[in-house]
Design an enzyme around this catalytic site. Structure first.
Site, PDB file in Angstrom:
ATOM      1  N   ASP A  48       6.646 -42.900 -27.748  1.00 42.94           N
ATOM      2  CA  ASP A  48       7.274 -41.581 -27.746  1.00 42.94           C
ATOM      3  C   ASP A  48       8.658 -41.554 -28.381  1.00 42.94           C
ATOM      4  OD1 ASP A  48       5.268 -40.091 -26.640  1.00 42.94           O
ATOM      5  OD2 ASP A  48       5.765 -40.710 -24.609  1.00 42.94           O
TER       6      ASP A  48
ATOM      7  N   HIS B  93       8.156 -49.435 -20.695  1.00 41.11           N
ATOM      8  CA  HIS B  93       6.716 -49.199 -20.545  1.00 41.11           C
ATOM      9  C   HIS B  93       6.214 -50.078 -19.418  1.00 41.11           C
ATOM     10  CE1 HIS B  93       2.482 -48.766 -21.556  1.00 41.11           C
ATOM     11  NE2 HIS B  93       2.857 -47.685 -22.215  1.00 41.11           N
TER      12      HIS B  93
ATOM     13  N   HIS C 226       5.392 -39.625 -18.555  1.00 38.86           N
ATOM     14  CA  HIS C 226       4.175 -40.007 -19.306  1.00 38.86           C
ATOM     15  C   HIS C 226       4.254 -39.304 -20.660  1.00 38.86           C
ATOM     16  CE1 HIS C 226       0.236 -41.339 -20.145  1.00 38.86           C
ATOM     17  NE2 HIS C 226      -0.489 -40.566 -19.351  1.00 38.86           N
TER      18      HIS C 226
HETATM   19  N1  ACO Z   1      16.075 -46.200 -19.257  1.00 37.50           N
HETATM   20  C1  ACO Z   1      16.878 -46.937 -18.449  1.00 37.50           C
HETATM   21  N2  ACO Z   1      16.434 -47.854 -17.559  1.00 37.50           N
HETATM   22  C2  ACO Z   1      15.108 -48.031 -17.492  1.00 37.50           C
HETATM   23  C3  ACO Z   1      14.216 -47.307 -18.293  1.00 37.50           C
HETATM   24  C4  ACO Z   1      14.746 -46.381 -19.215  1.00 37.50           C
HETATM   25  N3  ACO Z   1      13.933 -45.687 -20.022  1.00 37.50           N
HETATM   26  N4  ACO Z   1      12.951 -47.692 -18.006  1.00 37.50           N
HETATM   27  C5  ACO Z   1      13.049 -48.620 -17.035  1.00 37.50           C
HETATM   28  N5  ACO Z   1      14.353 -48.823 -16.736  1.00 37.50           N
HETATM   29  C6  ACO Z   1      14.887 -49.806 -15.782  1.00 37.50           C
HETATM   30  C7  ACO Z   1      14.661 -49.379 -14.340  1.00 37.50           C
HETATM   31  O1  ACO Z   1      15.747 -48.634 -13.843  1.00 37.50           O
HETATM   32  C8  ACO Z   1      14.514 -50.721 -13.659  1.00 37.50           C
HETATM   33  O2  ACO Z   1      15.801 -51.280 -13.533  1.00 37.50           O
HETATM   34  P1  ACO Z   1      16.181 -52.142 -12.198  1.00 37.50           P
HETATM   35  O3  ACO Z   1      15.182 -53.256 -12.164  1.00 37.50           O
HETATM   36  O4  ACO Z   1      17.587 -52.564 -12.416  1.00 37.50           O
HETATM   37  O5  ACO Z   1      16.016 -51.175 -11.060  1.00 37.50           O
HETATM   38  C9  ACO Z   1      13.764 -51.576 -14.685  1.00 37.50           C
HETATM   39  O6  ACO Z   1      14.129 -51.011 -15.956  1.00 37.50           O
HETATM   40  C10 ACO Z   1      12.253 -51.572 -14.519  1.00 37.50           C
HETATM   41  O7  ACO Z   1      11.803 -50.225 -14.611  1.00 37.50           O
HETATM   42  P2  ACO Z   1      10.664 -49.589 -13.736  1.00 37.50           P
HETATM   43  O8  ACO Z   1      11.014 -48.162 -13.478  1.00 37.50           O
HETATM   44  O9  ACO Z   1      10.371 -50.471 -12.558  1.00 37.50           O
HETATM   45  O10 ACO Z   1       9.439 -49.676 -14.738  1.00 37.50           O
HETATM   46  P3  ACO Z   1       8.073 -48.919 -14.586  1.00 37.50           P
HETATM   47  O11 ACO Z   1       7.040 -49.808 -15.169  1.00 37.50           O
HETATM   48  O12 ACO Z   1       7.856 -48.427 -13.196  1.00 37.50           O
HETATM   49  O13 ACO Z   1       8.287 -47.606 -15.489  1.00 37.50           O
HETATM   50  C11 ACO Z   1       8.354 -46.137 -17.312  1.00 37.50           C
HETATM   51  C12 ACO Z   1       7.805 -47.468 -16.774  1.00 37.50           C
HETATM   52  C13 ACO Z   1       7.979 -44.997 -16.361  1.00 37.50           C
HETATM   53  C14 ACO Z   1       7.682 -45.866 -18.667  1.00 37.50           C
HETATM   54  C15 ACO Z   1       9.878 -46.242 -17.463  1.00 37.50           C
HETATM   55  O14 ACO Z   1      10.220 -47.290 -18.345  1.00 37.50           O
HETATM   56  C16 ACO Z   1      10.498 -44.930 -17.928  1.00 37.50           C
HETATM   57  O15 ACO Z   1      10.763 -44.053 -17.104  1.00 37.50           O
HETATM   58  N6  ACO Z   1      10.758 -44.772 -19.295  1.00 37.50           N
HETATM   59  C17 ACO Z   1      11.283 -43.531 -19.815  1.00 37.50           C
HETATM   60  C18 ACO Z   1      10.179 -42.490 -19.925  1.00 37.50           C
HETATM   61  C19 ACO Z   1       9.241 -42.774 -21.088  1.00 37.50           C
HETATM   62  O16 ACO Z   1       9.652 -43.064 -22.202  1.00 37.50           O
HETATM   63  N7  ACO Z   1       7.940 -42.657 -20.807  1.00 37.50           N
HETATM   64  C20 ACO Z   1       6.901 -42.827 -21.805  1.00 37.50           C
HETATM   65  C21 ACO Z   1       6.071 -44.028 -21.512  1.00 37.50           C
HETATM   66  S1  ACO Z   1       4.886 -44.247 -22.805  1.00 37.50           S
HETATM   67  C22 ACO Z   1       3.688 -43.091 -22.466  1.00 37.50           C
HETATM   68  O17 ACO Z   1       3.493 -42.658 -21.350  1.00 37.50           O
HETATM   69  C23 ACO Z   1       2.915 -42.626 -23.580  1.00 37.50           C
END
Ligand code: ACO
Length: 466
Positions: free
Chosen positions: A380, A324, A285
């Site tokens: 971010d 996201h 987050h």
């Molecule tokens: N890097 C690589 N792969 C990713 C990333 C990433 N940053 N984010 C998602 N994916 C992939 C997942 O592995 C998944 O792949 P798959 O379908 O082959 O298994 C697919 O994309 C979908 O991702 P989910 O994890 O299901 O997406 P979710 O909605 O649960 O997660 C989240 C969202 C937590 C923001 C995620 O994208 C993440 O961890 N990003 C990096 C952390 C980040 O930047 N957080 C800030 C968010 S903005 C905020 O809070 C202000």
């Protein structure tokens, strides 16, 4: 200040009764029974599923949604997001207009009361916030008790919770004046607490707020003032104010959900907001901005980007600052921040990490792995570069995020408190464990004769003089 009725009407997401859009017909193949479930706002009420039973004494059907990926937890009139089109609006006003024309404190008013303030309303609001920025001297003693290397977010979390002990009257959440005071105090004091956390980390004396500076200037002054006549650069203060606007609210994200869930027990707003700070601390987050900078530092050079991206695709790494839960397009906040990075670096000097970030974004957006999964830069990805240019250390980044998000937490808490549909948040579970087992006396239990592996660890030795 808005009147009680105005506040109640505007702060509540339930001003308008939802109209029926038809029904969803459900046939239960277990029984052959048919059910008609009303549709409003494109949703069904999960409680309406409870009537679906196999036997009369069944509990009834529930929805299963462990991370709330498809569950609306409230009706809200504060922030609108269209994740597919990359739209973000507060009380209907696009974020782009607010960043260009407004100020953070005006946006905080808009979020809290539902309308842009008139001139006297804004003057009063700004005056009230400005004149509540001081914290009780005992809070300083709390800070003195932290280890020199305590994470500033941990300090902020504890001190926001501690505010409830200084303002016990905030428990009277039914009292409009107490709610207003808590809103003012939280928005006013969180920057002071954040700056104290920074000064403690640096081993520097705490700097008191200065009432003739604006909100962002005062925060910079509390961070960096070393001599009496410190004058914050107004251009940097303006950039910080825009960052504050961008982070002010983002509907039902993890930390806001935490504030609402904890606040639904009718606890005081300081304790509810402390829950939001805790949720924001996590690297998935608000902690992501800190993680982005450490990721860019590890990549070290543009030449290492292809290897890094391979690591991401092989699931050895995560591309922090990308992806996201709601945006499946470019995060509109990232677009605005990107413009401001260049302006800030013009004032503060170049940062080699910006080249890495720009190239990383370009390559990721050209790569099917990311586009197929609709992974775009989020807020971010670039915010950390601005914080770094402002000479803010990495472990303060999430703290800076918490400052503006306080307005979002406060407004969402107010909306929830005034919502006639409010009830204590208490989800159900699908129980998967054993049942009706007999207690076994210890001498009759089966298991390992000897435990291998280390016992609970002692605290790490503190490195002095680091
Ligand atoms: N890097 C690589 N792969 C990713 C990333 C990433 N940053 N984010 C998602 N994916 C992939 C997942 O592995 C998944 O792949 P798959 O379908 O082959 O298994 C697919 O994309 C979908 O991702 P989910 O994890 O299901 O997406 P979710 O909605 O649960 O997660 C989240 C969202 C937590 C923001 C995620 O994208 C993440 O961890 N990003 C990096 C952390 C980040 O930047 N957080 C800030 C968010 S903005 C905020 O809070 C202000």
């Amino acid at each position: 200040m808005a009147t009680k009725d105005e506040t109640k009407e505007k702060a509540s997401g339930n001003g308008v009764e939802p109209e029926s859009e038809g029904t969803l017909s459900i046939t239960d193949s277990r029984t052959g029974e048919n059910y008609e479930v009303e549709i409003t706002d494109g949703t069904i009420k999960t409680m309406d599923l409870r009537q679906i039973k196999v036997k009369e004494d069944d509990f009834g059907m529930m929805g299963y949604d462990p991370a709330f990926t498809n569950t609306a937890s409230c009706r809200s009139a504060i922030t609108y997001i269209d994740g597919d089109d990359g739209v973000l609006q507060h009380r209907g006003i696009p974020i782009e207009q607010l960043c260009e024309k407004s100020t953070y404190l005006e946006v905080a008013y808009l979020l809290t009361f539902g309308e842009l303030p008139t001139k006297p309303q804004l003057e009063r609001w700004v005056y009230d916030v400005t004149h509540h920025t001081f914290v009780h001297e005992d809070i300083k003693k709390m800070y003195e008790g932290y280890r020199h290397d305590a994470h500033p977010m941990g300090m902020l979390l504890a001190s926001v919770g501690a505010l409830s002990t200084f303002y016990p009257e905030a428990k009277q959440i039914e009292d409009e004046e107490e709610r207003y005071m808590a809103a003012i105090r939280l928005i006013a004091k969180v920057p002071t607490l954040a700056a104290f956390a920074y000064r403690h980390t640096m081993g520097l004396p705490y700097v008191y707020p200065v009432n003739d500076l604006n909100y962002a200037e005062n925060f910079l002054s509390m961070l960096f003032r070393m001599e009496f006549d410190y004058e914050p650069d107004p251009r940097l203060a303006k950039a910080l104010d825009v960052l504050f606007i961008l982070h002010a609210d983002h509907e039902q994200n993890c930390s806001t959900n935490a504030v609402r869930a904890v606040g639904s027990s009718d606890v005081d707003p300081y304790s509810a907001v402390a829950a939001g700070v805790a949720a924001l601390y996590g690297p998935l987050h608000g902690g992501a901005n800190e993680a982005v900078l450490s990721m860019l530092g590890r990549i070290e050079s543009v030449d290492n980007i292809p290897d890094f991206l391979e690591g991401v695709k092989n699931r050895e790494e995560k591309l922090m600052g990308f992806g996201h839960r709601v945006y499946k397009n470019y995060d509109p906040r990232a677009r605005i921040i990107k413009k401001h990075v260049d302006e800030v670096l013009e004032i503060t000097g170049e940062n080699p990490l910006l080249d890495i970030a720009t190239e990383l974004e370009k390559r990721a957006l050209d790569d099917d792995f990311f586009t197929e999964r609709k992974l775009y830069p989020n807020v971010d990805f670039y915010s950390g570069l601005i914080y770094e240019a402002l000479r803010i250390p990495t472990d303060m980044f999430t703290v800076i995020f918490a400052i503006p998000r306080t307005a979002g937490w406060v407004s969402q808490w107010m909306e929830m408190t005034l919502d006639p549909e409010k009830k204590i948040a208490r989800p159900r579970q699908i129980y998967t464990g054993k049942r009706d087992e007999d207690y076994v006396p210890i001498e009759d239990r089966k298991g390992p004769e000897k435990i291998t592996g280390p016992p609970a660890r002692r605290p790490k030795l503190i490195r002095r003089g680091a």
